[in-house]
Design an enzyme around this catalytic site. Structure first.
Site, short mmCIF file in Angstrom:
data_model
loop_
_atom_site.label_atom_id
_atom_site.label_comp_id
_atom_site.label_asym_id
_atom_site.label_seq_id
_atom_site.Cartn_x
_atom_site.Cartn_y
_atom_site.Cartn_z
CG ASP A 1 46.16 62.05 6.56
OD1 ASP A 1 45.97 61.83 7.77
OD2 ASP A 1 46.58 61.19 5.76
CD GLU B 1 49.22 55.61 1.47
OE1 GLU B 1 49.50 54.96 2.49
OE2 GLU B 1 48.95 56.84 1.50
N1 ADE Z 1 48.62 57.89 8.48
C1 ADE Z 1 47.91 58.96 8.15
N2 ADE Z 1 47.70 59.00 6.83
C2 ADE Z 1 48.28 57.90 6.31
C3 ADE Z 1 48.41 57.35 5.02
N3 ADE Z 1 47.88 57.95 3.94
N4 ADE Z 1 49.09 56.21 4.87
C4 ADE Z 1 49.64 55.60 5.92
N5 ADE Z 1 49.56 56.07 7.15
C5 ADE Z 1 48.88 57.19 7.35
ZN ZN Z 2 45.19 56.75 5.59
#
Ligand code: ADE
Ligand code: ZN
Length: 337
Positions: free
Chosen positions: A289, A210
């Site tokens: 999220d 990410e």
């Molecule tokens: N916890 C909630 N969303 C997240 C994300 N996108 N990356 C890492 N941890 C998370």
């Molecule tokens: Zn996540």
């Protein structure tokens, strides 16, 4: 547009949604008031109102900046009924957008560290799951995520607690994941945790690639034997990794609107949708999220369609890959296909 209704009607699976990340500011303030939780408004005026908080959510600088709000926000969740409401509200929204099967994350340590029993959240979520199946006709599964910014022994202890409660044996939980701040906490730190999970026959996913490099994805496969990768946005830094993941059909659970909001990419145009399709990688499109990133699953599908203009057949292929990569019984996969 016609594509909006097509994408809503398309039977979808969601694999990357943190239930705590579906806590909308309205419910956050309502629960904080009910539970006498004081939000840190003197340190951060963004907590003054629903509107100021929503504006702040449009300006995250990076993953850690978001995570600060995420962990404060979820401190409003206290009672079993709060966890049930949170989950059922998400399931309702997902069902209204054409989700037929959802595998959802939650962060037990973010609650047990505040003195809430693991059983409280799990029972709250289970009530919501039973209602979702009966009232909404969707199937749902729970995946427990451990937090990588906390010490390894605490993650191992939480896994043990869930195992001892019988949550994996009775399929209350279908797997384990790892989330939170990525860059400072690379996969090799988690060797023992993943070895324990593998030994116990627990399915394993992990947030990787990410903010972290493709190297973290390779480590997740080589060292942790991860069976799924959450995000994997940076896969195209490594051609060998691309071939390997395509060949193994390892599911990448991608989250385009999240990637833009957390500045992993500048805009949806930079999301590697064409490359994923061309490389024959199995992936799903998810919201991560949704209360924080400006959209649920359908907004993610539509944002991609606006830029990439995929065909009906291409969307059908993505939806099918999402079913095949799901952690549900084969019987349920046949129903979803
Ligand atoms: N916890 C909630 N969303 C997240 C994300 N996108 N990356 C890492 N941890 C998370
Ligand atoms: Zn996540």
């Amino acid at each position: 547009t016609t594509f909006h209704s097509f994408l809503r009607a398309l039977p979808k699976c969601e694999h990357h949604i943190h239930l705590e990340g579906s806590l909308e500011p309205e419910l956050l303030f309502e629960l904080a008031a009910k539970n006498n939780i004081v939000l840190p408004v003197s340190e951060d005026p963004a907590f003054e109102s629903v509107n100021s908080l929503k504006s702040r959510y449009e300006q995250f600088k990076n993953l850690d900046d978001f995570l600060g709000y995420y962990y404060i926000g979820m401190s409003a969740l206290v009672d079993l009924s709060d966890f049930e409401s949170l989950a059922f509200t998400y399931f309702s929204k997902a069902a209204s957008q054409g989700v037929r099967h959802a595998e959802v994350f939650f962060d037990p340590q973010a609650h047990t560290s505040r003195g809430i029993e693991l059983a409280t959240l799990v029972q709250g979520f289970k009530r919501a799951q039973a209602r979702a199946e009966a009232e909404l006709g969707i199937t749902t599964e729970l995946i427990m995520c451990l937090l990588r910014h906390l010490p390894v022994p605490e993650a191992i202890e939480t896994l043990k607690q869930a195992t001892d409660a019988g949550y994996f044996a009775d399929s209350t939980l279908v797997g384990m994941g790892l989330d939170s701040s990525e860059l400072p906490f690379p996969p090799p730190i988690w060797t023992d945790l993943y070895a324990e999970a593998k030994k116990a026959g627990i399915r394993r996913t992990i947030h990787a690639g990410e903010e972290g490099p493709a190297e973290y994805m390779t480590q997740a496969l080589d060292i942790l034997d991860a069976q799924r990768i959450d995000h994997g946005l940076r896969i195209f830094e490594d051609d060998a990794l691309v071939s390997r993941i395509a060949k193994s059909k390892t599911l990448l659970t991608m989250c385009p609107l999240s990637n833009v909001r957390l500045r992993c990419i500048d805009s949806i145009k930079d999301f590697p949708l064409r490359k994923l399709l061309d490389a024959g990688i199995r992936f799903s499109i998810n919201s991560d999220d949704p209360a924080y990133f400006g959209g649920y699953i359908l907004e993610n599908y539509c944002a991609l369609q606006e830029v990439f203009n995929l065909s009906v057949a291409e969307w059908g292929g993505i939806a099918k890959g999402a079913v095949m990569g799901s952690w549900c019984a084969d019987q349920r996969k046949f129903e979803l296909l």
